[in-house]
Design a protein around this motif. Structure first.
Motif, PDB file in Angstrom:
ATOM      1  N   ASN A 219       0.824  -1.190   0.000  1.00  0.00           N
ATOM      2  CA  ASN A 219       0.000   0.000   0.000  1.00  0.00           C
ATOM      3  C   ASN A 219       0.860   1.242   0.000  1.00  0.00           C
ATOM      4  N   GLU A 220       1.883   1.187   0.818  1.00  0.00           N
ATOM      5  CA  GLU A 220       2.714   2.353   0.987  1.00  0.00           C
ATOM      6  C   GLU A 220       3.580   2.574  -0.255  1.00  0.00           C
ATOM      7  N   LEU A 221       4.060   1.478  -0.821  1.00  0.00           N
ATOM      8  CA  LEU A 221       4.972   1.600  -1.956  1.00  0.00           C
ATOM      9  C   LEU A 221       4.237   1.649  -3.278  1.00  0.00           C
ATOM     10  N   HIS A 222       2.939   1.548  -3.238  1.00  0.00           N
ATOM     11  CA  HIS A 222       2.137   1.514  -4.455  1.00  0.00           C
ATOM     12  C   HIS A 222       2.597   0.393  -5.371  1.00  0.00           C
ATOM     13  N   ALA A 223       2.629  -0.792  -4.840  1.00  0.00           N
ATOM     14  CA  ALA A 223       2.992  -1.929  -5.677  1.00  0.00           C
ATOM     15  C   ALA A 223       1.851  -2.229  -6.639  1.00  0.00           C
ATOM     16  N   ASP A 224       2.131  -3.101  -7.557  1.00  0.00           N
ATOM     17  CA  ASP A 224       1.147  -3.426  -8.591  1.00  0.00           C
ATOM     18  C   ASP A 224      -0.209  -3.785  -7.994  1.00  0.00           C
ATOM     19  N   VAL A 225      -1.259  -3.190  -8.538  1.00  0.00           N
ATOM     20  CA  VAL A 225      -2.577  -3.378  -7.941  1.00  0.00           C
ATOM     21  C   VAL A 225      -3.142  -4.772  -8.131  1.00  0.00           C
ATOM     22  N   ASP A 226      -2.791  -5.391  -9.252  1.00  0.00           N
ATOM     23  CA  ASP A 226      -3.320  -6.734  -9.476  1.00  0.00           C
ATOM     24  C   ASP A 226      -2.765  -7.680  -8.440  1.00  0.00           C
ATOM     25  N   LEU A 227      -1.486  -7.547  -8.180  1.00  0.00           N
ATOM     26  CA  LEU A 227      -0.865  -8.374  -7.167  1.00  0.00           C
ATOM     27  C   LEU A 227      -1.502  -8.122  -5.812  1.00  0.00           C
ATOM     28  N   TYR A 228      -1.736  -6.851  -5.541  1.00  0.00           N
ATOM     29  CA  TYR A 228      -2.358  -6.484  -4.278  1.00  0.00           C
ATOM     30  C   TYR A 228      -3.725  -7.142  -4.148  1.00  0.00           C
ATOM     31  N   ILE A 426      -0.396 -14.288 -14.724  1.00  0.00           N
ATOM     32  CA  ILE A 426       0.246 -13.974 -13.455  1.00  0.00           C
ATOM     33  C   ILE A 426       1.728 -14.248 -13.643  1.00  0.00           C
ATOM     34  N   GLY A 427       2.528 -13.216 -13.616  1.00  0.00           N
ATOM     35  CA  GLY A 427       3.940 -13.354 -13.932  1.00  0.00           C
ATOM     36  C   GLY A 427       4.694 -14.171 -12.892  1.00  0.00           C
ATOM     37  N   TRP A 428       5.921 -14.597 -13.293  1.00  0.00           N
ATOM     38  CA  TRP A 428       6.693 -15.403 -12.350  1.00  0.00           C
ATOM     39  C   TRP A 428       7.023 -14.627 -11.092  1.00  0.00           C
ATOM     40  N   ASN A 429       7.343 -13.375 -11.296  1.00  0.00           N
ATOM     41  CA  ASN A 429       7.719 -12.615 -10.106  1.00  0.00           C
ATOM     42  C   ASN A 429       6.521 -12.446  -9.166  1.00  0.00           C
ATOM     43  N   PHE A 430       5.330 -12.341  -9.757  1.00  0.00           N
ATOM     44  CA  PHE A 430       4.137 -12.287  -8.905  1.00  0.00           C
ATOM     45  C   PHE A 430       3.994 -13.581  -8.125  1.00  0.00           C
ATOM     46  N   GLN A 431       4.214 -14.689  -8.826  1.00  0.00           N
ATOM     47  CA  GLN A 431       4.053 -15.981  -8.148  1.00  0.00           C
ATOM     48  C   GLN A 431       5.049 -16.111  -7.006  1.00  0.00           C
ATOM     49  N   HIS A 432       6.289 -15.688  -7.274  1.00  0.00           N
ATOM     50  CA  HIS A 432       7.284 -15.761  -6.197  1.00  0.00           C
ATOM     51  C   HIS A 432       6.866 -14.890  -5.025  1.00  0.00           C
ATOM     52  N   MET A 433       6.351 -13.715  -5.372  1.00  0.00           N
ATOM     53  CA  MET A 433       5.958 -12.795  -4.299  1.00  0.00           C
ATOM     54  C   MET A 433       4.812 -13.393  -3.492  1.00  0.00           C
ATOM     55  N   MET A 434       3.867 -14.013  -4.176  1.00  0.00           N
ATOM     56  CA  MET A 434       2.742 -14.607  -3.466  1.00  0.00           C
ATOM     57  C   MET A 434       3.206 -15.750  -2.585  1.00  0.00           C
ATOM     58  N   PRO A 481      13.057  -5.566   0.399  1.00  0.00           N
ATOM     59  CA  PRO A 481      14.129  -6.130  -0.425  1.00  0.00           C
ATOM     60  C   PRO A 481      13.607  -7.114  -1.468  1.00  0.00           C
ATOM     61  N   MET A 482      12.644  -7.926  -1.061  1.00  0.00           N
ATOM     62  CA  MET A 482      12.109  -8.939  -1.961  1.00  0.00           C
ATOM     63  C   MET A 482      11.455  -8.283  -3.170  1.00  0.00           C
ATOM     64  N   LEU A 483      10.728  -7.222  -2.930  1.00  0.00           N
ATOM     65  CA  LEU A 483      10.052  -6.536  -4.030  1.00  0.00           C
ATOM     66  C   LEU A 483      11.065  -6.044  -5.038  1.00  0.00           C
ATOM     67  N   SER A 484      12.129  -5.460  -4.549  1.00  0.00           N
ATOM     68  CA  SER A 484      13.094  -4.915  -5.509  1.00  0.00           C
ATOM     69  C   SER A 484      13.856  -6.051  -6.184  1.00  0.00           C
ATOM     70  N   TRP A 485      14.089  -7.125  -5.454  1.00  0.00           N
ATOM     71  CA  TRP A 485      14.808  -8.250  -6.016  1.00  0.00           C
ATOM     72  C   TRP A 485      13.998  -8.921  -7.123  1.00  0.00           C
ATOM     73  N   LEU A 486      12.682  -8.963  -6.909  1.00  0.00           N
ATOM     74  CA  LEU A 486      11.828  -9.632  -7.900  1.00  0.00           C
ATOM     75  C   LEU A 486      11.422  -8.699  -9.024  1.00  0.00           C
ATOM     76  N   ASN A 487      11.903  -7.465  -8.980  1.00  0.00           N
ATOM     77  CA  ASN A 487      11.572  -6.495 -10.021  1.00  0.00           C
ATOM     78  C   ASN A 487      10.075  -6.268 -10.162  1.00  0.00           C
ATOM     79  N   ILE A 488       9.418  -6.166  -9.055  1.00  0.00           N
ATOM     80  CA  ILE A 488       7.993  -5.874  -9.152  1.00  0.00           C
ATOM     81  C   ILE A 488       7.827  -4.366  -9.165  1.00  0.00           C
ATOM     82  N   ARG A 489       7.003  -3.933 -10.064  1.00  0.00           N
ATOM     83  CA  ARG A 489       6.809  -2.488 -10.202  1.00  0.00           C
ATOM     84  C   ARG A 489       6.328  -1.901  -8.894  1.00  0.00           C
ATOM     85  N   VAL A 490       7.057  -0.979  -8.374  1.00  0.00           N
ATOM     86  CA  VAL A 490       6.532  -0.235  -7.234  1.00  0.00           C
ATOM     87  C   VAL A 490       6.375   1.194  -7.679  1.00  0.00           C
ATOM     88  N   GLY A 491       5.665   1.939  -6.846  1.00  0.00           N
ATOM     89  CA  GLY A 491       5.474   3.350  -7.147  1.00  0.00           C
ATOM     90  C   GLY A 491       4.853   3.523  -8.501  1.00  0.00           C
TER      91      GLY A 491
END
Lengths: 676, 528
Positions: A219-228, A426-434, A481-491
């Motif tokens: 929420n704070e970092l405005h990560a991808d809404v679909d993932l959210y 659902i991208g790989w990075n999304f799956q890893h994040m989930m 750290p995980m978000l940046s490592w997985l290259n998930i769009r933030v902000g």
């Protein structure tokens, strides 16, 4: 004199109650202040819940080792006349009668370890408190804030994760744990019985994920809404499934002598119980939601909305009565409350007056906040004050491995299958994040603490507590750290100045609530339409939602919305002509006045469904003429725009919105001229 | 039959629930909405009614009921030795807690004279606090030898108890509020309204809990906590939190009050040990009217000697009439229903509450017209004309308000304005100018940077303005070109939806800022 003595005792006990409650309240106060400091300094590695647990731990240590053990005043009397326990007992103590209440059964071996310390006894709550007081506001709030476009767009995937995923994870964890238990038996670590059903039960309670920490950071970092939306939706429905699943596993009682062998009849009975309770709670929740919507809809004529206080009270009482009604009928109140919240958000919310909207939102927000932090600080406290901890390293390590495997076996295959059907994969990075966000929280704890009578359950409780600690602190802290490592769009980009203007203007026109995406009005709509490859967007959304969902959307849009709220097309146009009379009396007069979808607050998540553009097409863009399936679907740019504004929605959803509108209102009185 | 029995048992709450769950929000809300200009203007009279009046009414009710009890014993309706004088006094004290919700709601709607409104409201609020502590100290009055004869030592012990508990609870409540005010002042918590609201709620609740834990009366602590919160903390909150806290407590008050009144209706039938005793009930009815009369008329007479703006006869009649009994009396009566006299008292209290709420509550509107009390007074009228006409009216105003508030109160206002307000809130003159030279560093530390810049933000200006000696400060403020303060934004949004009837009630918590803003612009245009 005797009477005075008991009175004094009662007073003393009341005083201690106050002190123990005060401890928690001061803990929460401290948490709030520290959280403020963290938010102020933008520290993200520790969430408020994690902090609450740390404070709870500190106080737990102090209580455990800092307070003197008071001498035991328990006296055990044996009574053989009756073969069951009474809920209340009148004891004749040398001529005077005293009333005692049942607390629970104590296994014979533990008789001596009954808590002697009064203070510790006071800070240990009845576990039912969690289910009856603390969880309902949390769950209701979750349901109430689910009113998001992205949620409904991903509904199919969310349901798949929640139902199939929880079942898969429950079975995998259960089987793995059974293996661990077998191993422990061989090694000789197990000192009491531990059945396969117990393992399954553990699998069920630990399947309730609760990624508050991760969601707060998103929420704070405005990560991808679909993932959210995927994570949030999954975690919410997940809880409901896990509760019902665990209670139906408890209810699994084979008929034969061997009470822990597999029995097909009992198994199917359990499945039946699961389905029955779940659908019962679902129905009850949605029915009360619908009734509230109808009341607030019908009272539009009696002008209930002139009295926001009464409206809020009605809303609150109806939602609460859902819980009580479901509990009274033997269903699960928490599940009913969840679905009630969703229904209320979907229908009733549109009927409320502007003030009641912000009131209800803020009320449940505060309740949710307090209840959640209370539970987490209690968790910290329980690690030290709970008496019957059973620490078993092998079991704990096994459980850790099992939950990660269970999570992996649930996310990756399901995502694979869903990706077959989804256009918007659902991208790989999304799956890893989930996979990574499989935190355990309040629900797992509450389920585990509910029953700590047997040895197996105590071991489960201890393990659950440790898992919650570990996941909240380590995984919660590792999110950024995980978000940046997985290259998930933030902000995800803020809307440009122009877009914002447009938005404001629409909010201003609608004059209601900025938390839904604004339904495009004519001018902005045409602007949007002019550019962008429409057909691509149209195809994409069309494929995304399955046939059954589209059917439901159109039913909802054509019949339910107009019946229950003031938005949507008038029923007189959607219903067949032979029920014209009924339609006329159910349609609110407002609908005729403003048929243009300006009023229709929800239209835009329906809009994205490719095939509903028909309705949309006639009602808005009659100037455009064409009602082809792709005309009205938002262009790529439009899609991005709405997407990016969705984070805003999240925030606005929680009360901030109104203020913004009013402050922006004045410079935007005549945006039409500006645009032209 | 058996099932019915258990059902009624389930429907009977533990009486402590009233004291620990339902009453605190009601009382806190009452205290929190006391932030009214007229309240501080009439503070002296209100305190007199609340303290002296409650004591008088308690003793008179006690005596009259004792007379009836004696008569009943004489007639043979009651066994001798059951009903002691302390029981009668206990009844008197619990019956002294007036609760004119009904009347106040009607006043509200009809916009009755604000002075009358504040007198009644203030009296009823403080009244409750006094009655609770009084009841408690009477119930622990236990002389050494003959347990029901008069014993000076025990009597003074009870009085000491009363004072100790009262001041202790008062101190506890205000201490928590002061802590909240300081916290909200020195942290930037207003960036997160939700945290702010949570903190406010938790600290107010802990005032209750710590008072209970310390053996004091939580409800009294909560009342004073509410008053202090409204006076100081409220000014530090962000505008969002202001509406949130207000709405939260309004909502809780509404629910709790209705639950209690519903439960009262229920209790008439589900309570197991009712003792209906006709002479006692009649006596109690008589007693509460006589006692109310003995409380209002003589005290008003005495107060009128000192007040410039007298309390007229019709106000006195109205106050006499508004002696409704409500939630507090009920909660006090249900707390202890063990002995036979207590059960009889409970039944009588229940009937009295019903009667007064229905009959008096229903009769308020006719009574108002009959007594020719001004209705439809716009509460905002007075403050609005004030800034414009202030310079002219200053002199005449001065004499009125000067005489009205006693010296002691003026001293308190001065102290409050010069020291407490600047320390605890962002408003008021900067401490560096009010404190003596030698505590310069301290005062610089405690003064918020905002105090130097925009004194305009002082939301309270208008309740202090009225006190003549501070009029100067106000003039300074109005002449400063007003800078846009964040406060009114929300209020402007809210005001169209709030029907004007709720103005008074809401007015003071939140619409106040809006009114002030209006005043300022009005004053400004006059200047230009």
């Amino acid at each position: 004199m005797e009477e005075l003595a008991t009175e004094k005792e009662a007073e003393e006990s009341h005083r201690q109650d106050s002190v123990s409650l005060l401890t928690f309240i001061l803990l929460l106060t401290l948490t709030i202040l520290t959280i403020w400091l963290f938010k102020h300094r933008r520290v993200r590695f520790l969430h408020e819940t994690g902090l609450a647990m740390i404070y709870g731990l500190i106080v737990g240590v102090i209580l455990r080792y800092g307070t003197p053990a008071t001498s035991g005043r328990d006296k055990s009397l044996s009574c053989t006349q009756e073969d069951r326990a009474f809920s209340t007992l009148l004891v004749n103590v040398s001529g005077k009668f005293f009333e005692y209440t049942l607390k629970g059964e104590i296994s014979p071996g533990k008789l001596n370890s009954v808590e002697q310390n009064d203070m510790l006894r006071k800070v240990t709550f009845d576990p039912e408190v969690f289910f009856n007081i603390l969880l309902p506001p949390i769950i209701f709030h979750a349901g109430y804030s689910l009113k998001k476009r992205h949620f409904f767009r991903n509904l199919g995937s969310i349901l798949a994760y929640a139902f199939l995923g929880t079942a898969v994870s429950c079975f995998i964890i259960g089987n793995l744990m059974y293996g661990v238990v077998k191993l422990m038996k061989i090694v000789g670590q197990l000192s009491d019985k531990f059945y396969y059903t117990d393992c399954l039960f553990f699998g069920a309670i630990i399947s309730a994920t609760d990624p508050v920490t991760v969601l707060a950071i998103f929420n704070e970092l405005h990560a991808d809404v679909d993932l959210y939306a995927l994570l949030f939706g999954e975690s919410v429905l997940n809880d409901a499934v896990a509760i019902v699943l665990s209670s139906s596993i408890v209810a699994y009682q084979p008929a034969g002598l061997n009470t822990h062998a597999f029995d097909a009849a009992a198994f199917f009975k359990s499945v039946g119980i699961f389905l029955g309770i779940f659908s019962g709670s679902f129905t009850m929740g949605s029915v009360t939601g619908v009734v509230t919507a109808l009341i607030s809809f019908l009272t539009k004529f009696t002008k209930l909305h002139c009295f926001p206080l009464l409206e809020t009270a009605l809303f609150f009482l109806m939602s609460w009565s859902t819980f009580l009604l479901a509990e009274a009928c033997g269903f699960t109140g928490v599940v009913a409350v969840l679905f009630c919240g969703i229904t209320q958000a979907h229908y009733t919310y549109n009927n409320l007056s502007v003030e009641s909207r912000s009131r209800t939102k803020q009320l449940f927000e505060v309740l949710h906040f307090l209840a959640e932090n209370f539970i987490f600080s209690y968790m910290g406290l329980a690690l030290f004050t709970f008496q019957k901890h059973v620490f078993s390293p092998i079991f704990i390590i096994g459980a850790f491995v099992a939950i990660f495997l269970g999570r992996a076996a649930h996310i990756y295959p399901l995502s694979f299958f869903l990706n077959l059907g989804r256009r918007h994969k659902i991208g790989w990075n999304f799956q890893h994040m989930m996979m990574f966000s499989g935190l355990r929280g309040a629900m797992a704890f509450a389920l585990a603490i509910r029953d700590t009578a047997s040895y197996a359950r105590q071991m489960m409780f201890t393990t659950t507590l440790l898992i919650v600690f570990f996941t909240v602190w380590i995984i919660g802290g590792g999110t950024t750290p995980m978000l940046s490592w997985l290259n998930i769009r933030v902000g995800v980009e803020e809307p440009s100045e122009e877009d914002q203007n447009e938005h404001r203007w629409q909010y201003f026109r609608v004059g209601v609530d900025p938390d839904q995406d604004p339904p495009p009005n004519n001018d902005s709509f045409q602007v949007l339409q002019g550019d962008g490859p429409d057909s691509v967007g149209g195809n994409r959304t069309k494929q995304e939602s399955a046939w059954i969902f589209r059917l439901w959307y159109s039913f909802d849009h054509n019949y339910l919305k107009p019946t229950l709220t003031h938005s949507g097309p008038p029923l007189t146009t959607t219903l067949p002509s032979w029920c014209g009379l009924l339609a006329r009396c159910l349609t609110s007069p407002q609908v005729y006045d403003n048929q243009e979808p300006l009023r229709e607050e929800d239209s835009d998540f329906i809009l994205t469904e490719g095939d509903l553009t028909l309705t949309y097409g006639d009602s808005t863009v009659t100037a455009n003429g064409s009602s082809g399936s792709h005309t009205a679907s938002t262009s790529l740019e439009g899609g991005r725009r709405t997407k990016s504004s969705a984070e805003e929605m999240l925030e606005r959803d929680l009360g901030m919105g109104d203020q913004k509108v009013s402050s922006r209102g004045t410079p935007l009185v005549f945006p039409l001229q500006e645009n032209a | 039959m058996k099932i019915m029995q258990t059902q009624t048992e389930i429907m009977t709450f533990d009486p402590e629930i009233f004291f620990n769950v339902l009453l605190p929000p009601i009382i806190f809300h009452a205290g929190y909405s006391l932030k009214k200009k007229h309240f501080f203007q009439n503070l002296g009279s209100i305190l007199t009614y609340a303290f002296l009046g409650t004591a008088i009414s308690c003793i008179i009710i006690g005596l009259i009921v004792y007379g009836f009890v004696k008569a009943m014993i004489y007639v043979g309706q009651l066994k001798n030795g059951d009903f002691h004088f302390t029981d009668c006094l206990f009844f008197g004290s619990l019956m002294s807690a007036t609760d004119p919700v009904t009347v106040l709601a009607i006043f509200h709607e009809l916009h009755v004279d604000p002075d009358l409104y504040t007198l009644l409201f203030g009296e009823s609020v403080f009244n409750d606090a006094v009655a609770i502590v009084l009841t408690y100290s009477i119930s622990i009055y236990s002389p050494k030898e003959n347990p029901n004869a008069f014993d000076t030592a025990a009597f003074f012990q009870s009085v000491g108890n009363f004072l100790g508990i009262f001041t202790g609870s008062f101190a506890m409540g205000s201490a928590y509020a002061v802590v909240t005010a300081l916290l909200t002042k020195f942290t930037k918590l207003c960036e997160f309204p939700m945290l702010e609201t949570g903190l406010f709620f938790l600290l107010s609740w802990s005032a209750f809990l710590s008072a209970e834990a310390a053996g004091l009366t939580g409800i009294v602590a909560v009342l004073f906590c509410g008053v202090t919160q409204a006076h100081y903390t409220y000014n530090n909150l962000s505008s969002d939190s202001k509406t949130r806290t207000k709405q939260l407590f309004e909502f809780m008050n509404f629910l709790a009050e209705n639950v209690i009144f519903c439960y009262m209706g229920l209790a008439l039938f589900t309570f197991q040990n009712h003792i209906f005793n006709a002479p006692f009930i009649l006596g109690a009815f008589l007693a509460i009217f006589v006692a109310r009369a003995c409380n209002i008329y003589p005290l008003s007479f005495l107060l009128n000697l000192g007040r410039k703006q007298r309390i007229p006869w019709n106000f006195q009649h109205m106050m006499m009439f508004s002696g409704l009994r409500g939630a507090i009396a009920f909660a006090l009566a249900i707390r202890n229903t063990e002995s036979q006299p207590k059960q009889m008292m409970f039944t009588t209290t229940l009937l009295l509450v019903f009667f007064t709420v229905w009959v008096f509550g229903g009769g308020t509107t006719p009574m108002l017209t009959w007594l020719q009390i001004r209705v439809g007074v716009d509460l905002d009228e007075n403050p609005k004309e004030e800034p414009s006409s202030h310079q002219e009216a200053n002199n005449s105003d001065k004499s009125v308000t000067k005489a009205e508030s006693a010296r002691l109160f003026r001293m308190w206002y001065g102290f409050d304005h010069k020291y407490l307000k600047p320390i605890l809130t962002h408003s008021g003159p900067p401490l560096t100018s009010t404190l003596p030279e030698w505590c310069g560093p301290l005062s610089r530390l405690l003064t918020s940077p905002q105090a130097y810049g925009e004194q305009l933000k002082e939301d309270d200006a208008d309740c202090i303005v009225n006190q003549d000696e501070l009029a100067m400060t106000f003039q300074e403020q109005t002449s400063i070109p007003c800078s846009p303060s964040p406060g009114p934004v929300v209020d402007q949004k809210a005001s169209p939806q709030t029907p004007s009837k709720e103005n008074i009630y809401e007015g003071d918590l939140g619409l106040g800022g809006y009114e002030l803003k209006l005043e300022q612009t009005l004053g400004q245009s006059q200047m230009n």
